[in-house]
Scaffold this active site. Structure first.
Site, PDB file in Angstrom:
ATOM      1  N   GLY A  47       0.830  -1.208   0.000  1.00  0.00           N
ATOM      2  CA  GLY A  47       0.000   0.000   0.000  1.00  0.00           C
ATOM      3  C   GLY A  47       0.861   1.253   0.000  1.00  0.00           C
ATOM      4  N   PHE A  48       0.198   2.378   0.133  1.00  0.00           N
ATOM      5  CA  PHE A  48       0.884   3.678   0.140  1.00  0.00           C
ATOM      6  C   PHE A  48       1.936   3.719   1.262  1.00  0.00           C
ATOM      7  CE2 PHE A  48       0.016   8.021   2.218  1.00  0.00           C
ATOM      8  CZ  PHE A  48       1.158   8.604   1.682  1.00  0.00           C
ATOM      9  N   ASP A  66       0.626  -8.864   1.567  1.00  0.00           N
ATOM     10  CA  ASP A  66      -0.476  -8.005   1.143  1.00  0.00           C
ATOM     11  C   ASP A  66      -1.389  -8.821   0.233  1.00  0.00           C
ATOM     12  OD1 ASP A  66      -1.964  -5.789  -0.225  1.00  0.00           O
ATOM     13  OD2 ASP A  66      -0.469  -4.537   0.769  1.00  0.00           O
ATOM     14  N   GLY A  77      -0.470 -12.857  16.994  1.00  0.00           N
ATOM     15  CA  GLY A  77      -0.153 -14.261  17.264  1.00  0.00           C
ATOM     16  C   GLY A  77       1.171 -14.651  16.621  1.00  0.00           C
ATOM     17  N   LYS A 133       3.971 -13.103  18.633  1.00  0.00           N
ATOM     18  CA  LYS A 133       4.182 -13.864  19.879  1.00  0.00           C
ATOM     19  C   LYS A 133       4.951 -15.160  19.589  1.00  0.00           C
ATOM     20  CE  LYS A 133       1.335 -16.180  23.366  1.00  0.00           C
ATOM     21  NZ  LYS A 133       0.770 -17.348  22.675  1.00  0.00           N
ATOM     22  N   TYR A 158     -14.382   1.288  10.329  1.00  0.00           N
ATOM     23  CA  TYR A 158     -12.930   1.555  10.381  1.00  0.00           C
ATOM     24  C   TYR A 158     -12.518   1.954  11.792  1.00  0.00           C
ATOM     25  CZ  TYR A 158      -8.467   3.815   9.046  1.00  0.00           C
ATOM     26  OH  TYR A 158      -7.148   4.193   8.927  1.00  0.00           O
ATOM     27  N   TYR A 194      -2.222  -8.138  24.435  1.00  0.00           N
ATOM     28  CA  TYR A 194      -1.040  -8.981  24.203  1.00  0.00           C
ATOM     29  C   TYR A 194       0.152  -8.454  24.982  1.00  0.00           C
ATOM     30  CZ  TYR A 194      -2.441 -12.572  20.901  1.00  0.00           C
ATOM     31  OH  TYR A 194      -2.998 -13.700  20.341  1.00  0.00           O
ATOM     32  N   ARG A 251      -9.482  10.194  -1.144  1.00  0.00           N
ATOM     33  CA  ARG A 251      -9.051  11.090  -0.076  1.00  0.00           C
ATOM     34  C   ARG A 251      -8.853  12.493  -0.659  1.00  0.00           C
ATOM     35  NH1 ARG A 251      -5.124   7.051   3.470  1.00  0.00           N
ATOM     36  NH2 ARG A 251      -4.656   6.061   1.505  1.00  0.00           N
TER      37      ARG A 251
END
Ligand code: NAD
Ligand code: UDP
Length: 314
Positions: free
Chosen positions: A11-12, A32, A103, A106, A146, A160, A187
């Site tokens: 992504g950007f 991705d 996860g 960890k 979002y 966590y 945007r």
């Protein structure tokens, strides 16, 4: 050589992080599913022996062979039109995707950094926004998919940290712009640049009095680098406090491009925050970080990229 997994790496923002971490001598695994990303953002890295691209949806179990030292979790649709079009995927990558990325961190005993957002503050009733502000979000509003996903992601990250003792960092990113934004991501900056360069009317939503504080991508990347290497587990705002109204911002883009575009006014989307400005005291004090690229300079640096994009799509 440290090895860093960057989810959302095509992504950007993720692609700029791939560049920075490779330049710092890290091996980078870019993961991705390309749902809003663009392979062109990482095309220049293919063939680099330190770089590996893995096409995978991180909302499903993440497998990475070998050691991993850092997990930077940037996967998520990020522009309002993307997450309004992809509400369930956005909720899943913020919740299930964050859980999977934690996860993995960890299991590998890696350090984890979450790309959170100023949107956790919603339409803020405290201005500017310090990290201690809990926010004002409509969970069932259109932006809730979002905002609430990121709020959940922060809670999961902190759990966590406290329960498993994982080294975690929470970065609250304020509006960031620069090369590699998608021209059609809706945007404000890509929309205004595209419209100005094509000589089309500039679509300002509402009366344009709502404000944002835009930071140039290089400043953000520096802030991420410093936060990752700090020992701060509490959220840290990274943004440029130079606040501007959207109408003035549109006028600045028109002036920069030398366009004769005029401004037209369209309906303000639901729950569009009225103001937004980071309080960056914590970043200053803990990370010694302040933004160094002002808007005039950042916009100049971004213009050439958008000129190419507009020519390519003409
Ligand atoms: P972007 O859309 O360009 O990048 C997001 C990337 O994540 C894309 O490449 C997309 O394909 C990938 N992705 C999405 N869902 C995925 C999944 N389930 N599995 C794997 N990959 C997935 O957006 P961006 O502006 O680069 O934003 C990156 C991160 O930064 C996001 O988490 C966003 O919430 C956060 N953020 C960005 C800004 C900003 O101003 N750009 C502000 C605040 C927070
Ligand atoms: N905006 C606008 N015209 C556009 C796109 C966005 O006036 O074509 C406005 C939008 O309503 C918001 C501001 O610009 O008030 C910033 O929008 P963006 O989508 O860039 O970011 P966010 O709302 O997530 O901060």
């Amino acid at each position: 050589m440290p090895r860093t997994l960057i989810t959302g790496g095509a992504g950007f923002l993720g692609s700029h992080l791939c560049d920075r971490f490779l330049a710092e001598g890290h091996e980078v695994v870019c993961m991705d599913n390309l749902i809003t990303g663009n392979p062109d953002n990482i095309a220049h890295l293919i063939g680099n022996p330190g770089f590996e691209f893995v096409k995978h949806d991180v909302s499903t179990f993440i497998y990475v062979a070998g050691e991993v030292d850092n997990v930077l979790h940037f996967a998520s649709p990020a522009s309002p039109i993307d997450y309004l079009k992809l509400p369930i995927q956005t909720l899943k990558v913020g919740s299930l995707g964050t859980h999977n990325a934690l996860g993995l961190a960890k299991a590998k005993d890696a350090r984890f950094l979450l790309a959170s957002t100023s949107e956790v503050y919603g339409d803020p009733q405290v201005h500017p926004q310090p990290e201690t502000y809990w926010g004002h979000v409509n969970p069932v509003g259109s932006r809730g998919v979002y905002d609430e996903a990121k709020r959940f992601a922060e809670a999961m990250t902190m759990a966590y940290h406290t329960y498993h003792g994982l080294e975690t960092r929470i970065l609250r990113i304020f509006n960031t712009y620069g090369p590699r934004m998608r021209l059609d991501d809706g945007r404000a900056l890509p929309a205004f640049m595209g419209q100005a360069l094509r000589g089309e009317p500039i679509t300002v939503f509402g009366d344009g009095s709502q404000t944002r504080s835009f930071q140039y991508v290089d400043d953000l990347v520096e802030g991420i680098w410093r936060l990752l290497h700090s020992d701060e587990a509490n959220p840290v705002n990274i943004g440029n406090p130079d606040e501007v109204s959207i109408k003035e911002f549109a006028e600045e883009v028109v002036a920069l491009t030398g366009s004769d575009s005029t401004i037209t006014y369209e309906d303000l989307p639901a729950d569009d925050p009225q103001v937004r400005q980071p309080d960056i005291t914590r970043a200053r004090e803990i990370l010694g970080w302040t933004p160094s690229v002002d808007r005039a300079e950042g916009l100049r640096r971004t213009l050439a990229y958008f000129q190419e994009q507009v020519e390519a799509t003409a």
